[in-house]
Design a protein around this motif. Structure first.
Motif, mmCIF file in Angstrom:
data_model
loop_
_atom_site.group_PDB
_atom_site.id
_atom_site.type_symbol
_atom_site.label_atom_id
_atom_site.label_comp_id
_atom_site.label_asym_id
_atom_site.label_seq_id
_atom_site.Cartn_x
_atom_site.Cartn_y
_atom_site.Cartn_z
ATOM 1 N N LEU A 1 -12.975 -10.368 17.750
ATOM 2 C CA LEU A 1 -11.813 -9.995 16.940
ATOM 3 C C LEU A 1 -12.256 -8.998 15.887
ATOM 4 C CD1 LEU A 1 -10.206 -13.506 16.162
ATOM 5 C CD2 LEU A 1 -9.790 -12.020 18.125
ATOM 6 N N ILE A 2 -11.556 -7.883 15.776
ATOM 7 C CA ILE A 2 -11.934 -6.879 14.791
ATOM 8 C C ILE A 2 -10.671 -6.248 14.205
ATOM 9 C CG2 ILE A 2 -12.198 -5.037 16.519
ATOM 10 C CD1 ILE A 2 -14.715 -4.152 14.829
ATOM 11 N N ALA A 3 -10.657 -6.096 12.883
ATOM 12 C CA ALA A 3 -9.527 -5.443 12.218
ATOM 13 C C ALA A 3 -9.845 -3.960 12.054
ATOM 14 C CB ALA A 3 -9.284 -6.070 10.848
ATOM 15 N N VAL A 4 -8.844 -3.123 12.283
ATOM 16 C CA VAL A 4 -8.978 -1.678 12.102
ATOM 17 C C VAL A 4 -8.030 -1.268 10.983
ATOM 18 C CG1 VAL A 4 -8.793 0.579 13.202
ATOM 19 C CG2 VAL A 4 -9.518 -1.404 14.549
ATOM 20 N N PHE A 5 -8.595 -0.729 9.902
ATOM 21 C CA PHE A 5 -7.825 -0.327 8.723
ATOM 22 C C PHE A 5 -7.555 1.171 8.792
ATOM 23 C CE2 PHE A 5 -10.163 -3.762 6.004
ATOM 24 C CZ PHE A 5 -9.383 -4.753 6.568
ATOM 25 N N SER A 6 -6.287 1.580 8.697
ATOM 26 C CA SER A 6 -5.956 3.011 8.757
ATOM 27 C C SER A 6 -5.594 3.544 7.377
ATOM 28 C CB SER A 6 -4.785 3.253 9.720
ATOM 29 O OG SER A 6 -5.208 3.025 11.044
ATOM 30 N N TYR A 7 -6.459 4.410 6.860
ATOM 31 C CA TYR A 7 -6.211 5.104 5.592
ATOM 32 C C TYR A 7 -6.162 6.603 5.875
ATOM 33 C CZ TYR A 7 -7.972 0.741 3.502
ATOM 34 O OH TYR A 7 -8.176 -0.567 3.147
ATOM 35 N N PHE A 8 -5.428 7.322 5.042
ATOM 36 C CA PHE A 8 -5.321 8.773 5.218
ATOM 37 C C PHE A 8 -5.497 9.472 3.876
ATOM 38 C CE2 PHE A 8 -3.463 7.092 9.001
ATOM 39 C CZ PHE A 8 -3.775 8.011 9.984
ATOM 40 N N ASP A 9 -5.909 10.731 3.934
ATOM 41 C CA ASP A 9 -6.103 11.467 2.677
ATOM 42 C C ASP A 9 -4.807 12.100 2.192
ATOM 43 O OD1 ASP A 9 -5.986 13.414 4.602
ATOM 44 O OD2 ASP A 9 -8.066 14.077 4.343
ATOM 45 N N ARG A 10 -3.688 11.802 2.874
ATOM 46 C CA ARG A 10 -2.373 12.228 2.389
ATOM 47 C C ARG A 10 -1.407 11.051 2.523
ATOM 48 N NH1 ARG A 10 -2.923 13.537 7.643
ATOM 49 N NH2 ARG A 10 -1.092 13.489 8.972
ATOM 50 N N PRO A 11 -0.377 10.984 1.677
ATOM 51 C CA PRO A 11 0.549 9.846 1.727
ATOM 52 C C PRO A 11 1.582 9.997 2.854
ATOM 53 C CG PRO A 11 1.178 11.335 -0.037
ATOM 54 C CD PRO A 11 -0.069 11.908 0.566
ATOM 55 N N GLY A 12 2.204 8.895 3.205
ATOM 56 C CA GLY A 12 3.384 8.936 4.076
ATOM 57 C C GLY A 12 3.115 9.065 5.559
ATOM 58 N N VAL A 13 1.880 8.799 6.021
ATOM 59 C CA VAL A 13 1.586 8.993 7.444
ATOM 60 C C VAL A 13 2.206 7.860 8.268
ATOM 61 C CG1 VAL A 13 -0.236 9.113 9.192
ATOM 62 C CG2 VAL A 13 -0.534 10.246 6.970
ATOM 63 N N VAL A 14 2.939 8.229 9.311
ATOM 64 C CA VAL A 14 3.498 7.267 10.269
ATOM 65 C C VAL A 14 3.273 7.804 11.681
ATOM 66 C CG1 VAL A 14 5.309 6.358 8.748
ATOM 67 C CG2 VAL A 14 5.770 8.363 10.168
ATOM 68 N N PHE A 15 3.305 6.925 12.650
ATOM 69 C CA PHE A 15 3.282 7.340 14.051
ATOM 70 C C PHE A 15 4.690 7.706 14.498
ATOM 71 C CE2 PHE A 15 -0.653 4.622 15.221
ATOM 72 C CZ PHE A 15 -1.489 5.701 15.016
ATOM 73 N N SER A 16 4.774 8.517 15.536
ATOM 74 C CA SER A 16 6.073 8.772 16.166
ATOM 75 C C SER A 16 6.433 7.560 17.028
ATOM 76 C CB SER A 16 5.994 10.012 17.051
ATOM 77 O OG SER A 16 5.142 9.756 18.149
ATOM 78 N N ALA A 17 7.713 7.473 17.401
ATOM 79 C CA ALA A 17 8.144 6.371 18.270
ATOM 80 C C ALA A 17 7.369 6.391 19.583
ATOM 81 C CB ALA A 17 9.646 6.468 18.524
ATOM 82 N N ALA A 18 7.087 7.594 20.101
ATOM 83 C CA ALA A 18 6.352 7.698 21.373
ATOM 84 C C ALA A 18 4.920 7.181 21.207
ATOM 85 C CB ALA A 18 6.343 9.153 21.843
ATOM 86 N N GLY B 1 3.178 3.962 23.122
ATOM 87 C CA GLY B 1 1.924 4.083 23.864
ATOM 88 C C GLY B 1 0.868 3.106 23.361
ATOM 89 N N PHE B 2 0.766 2.927 22.056
ATOM 90 C CA PHE B 2 -0.283 2.073 21.503
ATOM 91 C C PHE B 2 0.092 0.598 21.514
ATOM 92 C CE2 PHE B 2 -1.436 5.991 18.860
ATOM 93 C CZ PHE B 2 -2.539 6.280 19.635
ATOM 94 N N TYR B 3 1.380 0.298 21.326
ATOM 95 C CA TYR B 3 1.785 -1.089 21.071
ATOM 96 C C TYR B 3 2.839 -1.627 22.030
ATOM 97 C CZ TYR B 3 -0.332 0.399 16.696
ATOM 98 O OH TYR B 3 -1.202 0.912 15.767
ATOM 99 N N GLY B 4 3.390 -0.765 22.890
ATOM 100 C CA GLY B 4 4.395 -1.233 23.833
ATOM 101 C C GLY B 4 5.765 -1.442 23.230
ATOM 102 N N ARG B 5 5.934 -1.063 21.967
ATOM 103 C CA ARG B 5 7.243 -1.168 21.302
ATOM 104 C C ARG B 5 7.273 -0.116 20.201
ATOM 105 N NH1 ARG B 5 6.754 -5.011 16.563
ATOM 106 N NH2 ARG B 5 4.590 -5.687 16.582
ATOM 107 N N ALA B 6 8.494 0.303 19.831
ATOM 108 C CA ALA B 6 8.623 1.373 18.835
ATOM 109 C C ALA B 6 8.903 0.826 17.442
ATOM 110 C CB ALA B 6 9.724 2.336 19.246
ATOM 111 N N ALA B 7 9.364 -0.431 17.370
ATOM 112 C CA ALA B 7 9.690 -0.989 16.043
ATOM 113 C C ALA B 7 9.467 -2.490 16.078
ATOM 114 C CB ALA B 7 11.141 -0.690 15.679
#
Ligand SMILES: [Fe+2]
Length: 270
Positions: free
Chosen positions: A243-260, A264-270
């Motif tokens: 089991l491993i946690a992956v933390f996503s940080y970005f050097d700019r605010p407001g980053v989100v994935f697109s629905a597509a 692809g990553f999670y099998g659901r958009a919301a």
């Protein structure tokens, strides 16, 4: 059992679960030697790590509360791919050994499933973000705003692992929650350019003496320079899930994935 563990973890503030004597992230003025050590390791090896960052009992509690989600409510993903995750890399013959197919299979729990957890609270703990920004040489880091992607817990059962690849993001921050009995190791090759086809072929064919193995125990925080460091996770051996946690940080605010991307990553958009 999950509720009892949850109560024990939640009853304490984040910092009480961390070894802040060894890693004084809550006292930025005392962190300079640690930051210099991490930056030197990142430059030399492509990764740095803080073994024992989360205390043994706390990380065992986190594993206990997250395992049922990984086992029963995660998104299982299995695919074959090449090291570049593209079907037709420009200018490379389809049978080039640098395009040898890799096997990847893993289970993902999304952040909206673990908002109550210690792991999520640690992701949001401001001293961690400030520390990582200094290690990465960024003015500051921002939380991701994607409700699914901010923190992911990845689970690997027996035979599951990640094939060789390069990451899209410059840095990846992980926390090992539970190690498998055997296998499940991060193998990596620092300083291998993505367009060095002969070098990539040598790595995939097992002829690269610069390939390294990162053996870590539960509670280890790792920062990894994954965009320029080819890496894989070897298949898990034994009945204990990795089991491993992956933390996503970005050097700019407001980053989100697109629905597509979410689909692809999670099998659901919301
Ligand atoms: Fe990766």
């Amino acid at each position: 059992m999950q509720n009892r563990t949850h109560d024990i973890l939640a009853a304490r503030a984040v910092h009480e679960h961390l070894d802040l004597e060894r890693y004084p992230l809550d006292q930025p003025g005392h962190c300079q030697p640690l930051i210099e050590r991490c930056r030197e390791e990142l430059a030399r090896l492509g990764l740095c790590s803080l073994p024992g960052f989360v205390r043994t009992a706390s990380i065992a509690g986190a594993a206990e509360e997250l395992l049922p989600l990984v086992r029963e409510r995660s998104f299982f993903h299995s695919r074959r791919h090449n090291i570049y995750f593209t079907d037709t890399p420009p200018g490379i013959a389809a049978d080039h050994p640098a395009l040898a197919l890799q096997e990847t299979s893993s289970r993902t729990v999304c952040d909206d499933q673990i908002a109550w957890s210690f792991v999520h609270a640690l992701y949001e703990w401001p001293p961690l973000r400030d520390f990582l920004a200094r290690v990465m040489g960024k003015p500051r880091l921002h939380l991701m705003e994607d409700p699914l992607a901010r923190v992911n817990v990845m689970g690997y059962r027996e035979g599951e692992g990640l094939g060789w690849h390069f990451d899209r993001s410059e840095f990846t921050t992980t926390l090992l929650i539970q190690a498998s009995q055997d296998g499940g190791h991060l193998e990596y090759r620092p300083d291998l350019a993505q367009d060095d086809l002969d070098g990539v072929a040598g790595l995939l064919e097992g002829r690269d003496a610069a390939r390294r193995t990162h053996v870590q125990r539960a509670g280890t925080l790792t920062v990894f320079k994954g965009r320029n460091t080819a890496h894989c996770v070897t298949p898990v051996v034994g009945e204990t899930d990795r089991l491993i946690a992956v933390f996503s940080y970005f050097d700019r605010p407001g980053v989100v994935f697109s629905a597509a991307e979410r689909l692809g990553f999670y099998g659901r958009a919301a």
